[in-house]
Design a protein around this motif. Structure first.
Motif, PDB file in Angstrom:
ATOM      1  N   PRO A  61      75.154   2.106 -17.613  1.00 14.98           N
ATOM      2  CA  PRO A  61      76.678   2.030 -17.115  1.00 14.98           C
ATOM      3  C   PRO A  61      77.575   1.391 -18.018  1.00 14.98           C
ATOM      4  N   HIS A  62      77.273   0.492 -18.740  1.00 11.29           N
ATOM      5  CA  HIS A  62      78.226  -0.135 -19.654  1.00 11.29           C
ATOM      6  C   HIS A  62      78.671   0.734 -20.826  1.00 11.29           C
ATOM      7  N   LEU A  63      78.076   1.755 -21.188  1.00  6.41           N
ATOM      8  CA  LEU A  63      78.182   2.676 -22.027  1.00  6.41           C
ATOM      9  C   LEU A  63      78.896   4.159 -21.305  1.00  6.41           C
ATOM     10  N   GLY A  64      78.627   4.304 -19.935  1.00  8.78           N
ATOM     11  CA  GLY A  64      78.805   5.518 -19.442  1.00  8.78           C
ATOM     12  C   GLY A  64      77.979   6.477 -19.528  1.00  8.78           C
ATOM     13  N   THR A  65      76.774   6.253 -19.496  1.00 10.28           N
ATOM     14  CA  THR A  65      75.763   7.203 -20.146  1.00 10.28           C
ATOM     15  C   THR A  65      74.612   7.092 -19.130  1.00 10.28           C
ATOM     16  N   LEU A  66      73.979   8.418 -19.280  1.00  7.04           N
ATOM     17  CA  LEU A  66      72.542   8.574 -18.464  1.00  7.04           C
ATOM     18  C   LEU A  66      71.926   9.083 -19.548  1.00  7.04           C
TER      19      LEU A  66
END
Length: 100
Positions: free
Chosen positions: A60-65
């Motif tokens: 979440p801190h990177l906005g990535t899955l």
């Protein structure tokens, strides 16, 4: 709305495993991404291509899955008889198509 409207992707491969990262353009869209893009839905989207489990890791801190797709490359990129099973070269080539 399509995934490409809110996010971009990157891929990688190692052996018979493919990794796919999906990153939102705007942080406020991460909750929508996290809810809609489950490992099960990704596996269903790649039915017939991915023959093993799909694992999802949220960053979440990177906005990535990040998705790890097992048994996804026909035995591995260098062993597969499929034309560019991971799709990088085909998508890059299509970008060079000239519209008249």
């Amino acid at each position: 709305m399509l995934l490409r409207d809110i996010a971009h992707t990157r891929t990688g491969d190692k052996g018979n495993r493919s990794t796919l990262s999906v990153t939102v353009y705007e942080p406020q869209n991460f909750a929508l991404l996290e809810k809609a893009l489950t490992a099960e839905r990704v596996q269903a989207h790649f039915a017939g291509t991915v023959h093993g489990p799909v694992e999802r890791y949220a960053l979440p801190h990177l906005g990535t899955l990040n998705f790890v797709m097992h048994q996804a490359l026909g035995g591995g990129v260098t062993r597969s008889l499929a034309l560019d099973a991971h799709g990088k070269c085909l998508s890059a080539h299509l970008l060079s198509f000239v519209l008249e």
